[in-house]
Design an enzyme around this catalytic site. Structure first.
Site, PDB file in Angstrom:
ATOM      1  N   SER A  70      36.424  -2.077 -15.895  1.00  0.00           N
ATOM      2  CA  SER A  70      35.714  -1.825 -14.636  1.00  0.00           C
ATOM      3  C   SER A  70      36.473  -0.809 -13.775  1.00  0.00           C
ATOM      4  CB  SER A  70      35.496  -3.155 -13.906  1.00  0.00           C
ATOM      5  OG  SER A  70      34.433  -3.056 -12.994  1.00  0.00           O
ATOM      6  N   ASP A 186      29.659  -4.043 -17.787  1.00  0.00           N
ATOM      7  CA  ASP A 186      31.036  -4.226 -17.337  1.00  0.00           C
ATOM      8  C   ASP A 186      31.865  -5.071 -18.307  1.00  0.00           C
ATOM      9  OD1 ASP A 186      33.346  -5.186 -15.744  1.00  0.00           O
ATOM     10  OD2 ASP A 186      32.290  -4.244 -14.087  1.00  0.00           O
TER      11      ASP A 186
END
Length: 301
Positions: A70, A186
């Protein structure tokens, strides 16, 4: 005849002097561990990663590879492209919420996320001149999640911008990224601090940075806040099972910074610096222990 005799005496004395002089001991370079820095997800709290890198640089602790999830993939990629903490800090200060999020009502109605992620990719391309991961100055990998299969995906080749986008595609906030026939979201969905990826890539010592601490948030007012808070809780929970695998775990005190609060850059950076300064003795001890074990193995016949 005298000249020849004198020359002979000089040569003889030089030879004797060189034989008598003690030889300088051979200097053997100590073995060095391969150190991986693993940067976890946490949106705006990721500015703490900048402080961590700056402090490690100041303490002359080498970083041999970076693995990021991320926002950790974003900060990690910028540094892997140009391993200079002051340049990283300068770039980080240009980062704003609008640099990353291209929200749109139409996106929410016609796609699988409120933001497409085009802005995020453009930001990466603007700040990182190197196009492909394999050409970065430091070995780097971004971690994403295959939404269809529920498996971890390690992106260590190909487009830097696409890899960072996929690794940062918070479900519901960003639309999943179609990458080589896979729908990616993610990496924190499965693994917010991918320590095992660093081990798989040959790291001897893993320094992991967790910015998912403290999920308490009473300022939830819209759909994006709901999704980000849910993701933050998920990140925090999966870190609990992974953090013990790190040689050194660094947890900057950024727990009460909201996921989209880009006004706390300096505070987060300082929290990263402070956390490293506290961890330095442990890091150096781990390096020393590894070096002694390595030397001991090399001496054993």
């Amino acid at each position: 005849m005298k000249k020849i005799t004198l020359l002979s005496i000089v040569i003889t004395m030089s030879v004797l002097a060189s034989c008598a002089a003690p030889k300088a001991p051979l200097v053997t370079e100590l073995p060095k561990p391969k150190i991986a820095l693993v940067l976890g997800g946490g949106a705006a709290r990721g500015f703490a990663h900048v402080g961590v890198i700056r402090a490690l640089e100041q303490e002359k602790i080498p970083i041999d590879m970076i693995i990021g999830t991320s926002v950790g993939s974003l900060i990690g990629a910028i540094y892997a492209n140009n391993p200079n903490s002051f340049e990283l800090e300068w770039t980080a200060f240009t980062l704003e919420k609008d640099s990353l999020f291209d929200y749109g009502i139409l996106n929410a109605l016609t796609s699988m996320g409120m933001a497409k992620g085009d802005k995020l990719e453009e930001f990466v391309r603007t700040k990182i001149a190197t196009t492909n991961i394999e050409n970065l100055k430091l070995p780097f990998a971004a971690v994403a999640t295959d939404l269809n299969r529920g498996t971890r995906v390690v992106l260590d080749r190909g487009s830097v911008a696409k890899a960072v986008h996929a690794s940062s595609a918070v479900p519901g906030v960003f639309a999943p990224v179609d990458y080589e026939g896979r729908l990616l979201v993610d990496g924190g969905v499965l693994d917010n601090i991918p320590i095992d990826v660093a081990r798989e890539k040959g790291a001897d010592i893993v320094i992991a940075v967790d910015i998912s601490e403290n999920v308490v948030n009473y300022n939830i007012t819209n759909l994006v806040d709901v999704m980000l808070q849910a993701v933050n809780i998920m990140f925090s929970e999966n870190v609990k099972y992974k953090e013990k695998e790190a040689d050194v775990l660094i947890a900057p005190a950024v727990g009460n910074v909201a996921m989209l609060d880009f006004s706390q850059k300096k505070r987060c950076m300082q929290a990263g610096i402070d956390a490293v300064q506290m961890a330095v003795p442990e890091i150096k001890r781990k390096i020393e222990e590894w070096t002694k074990k390595k030397q001991s193995r090399e001496k054993t016949p």
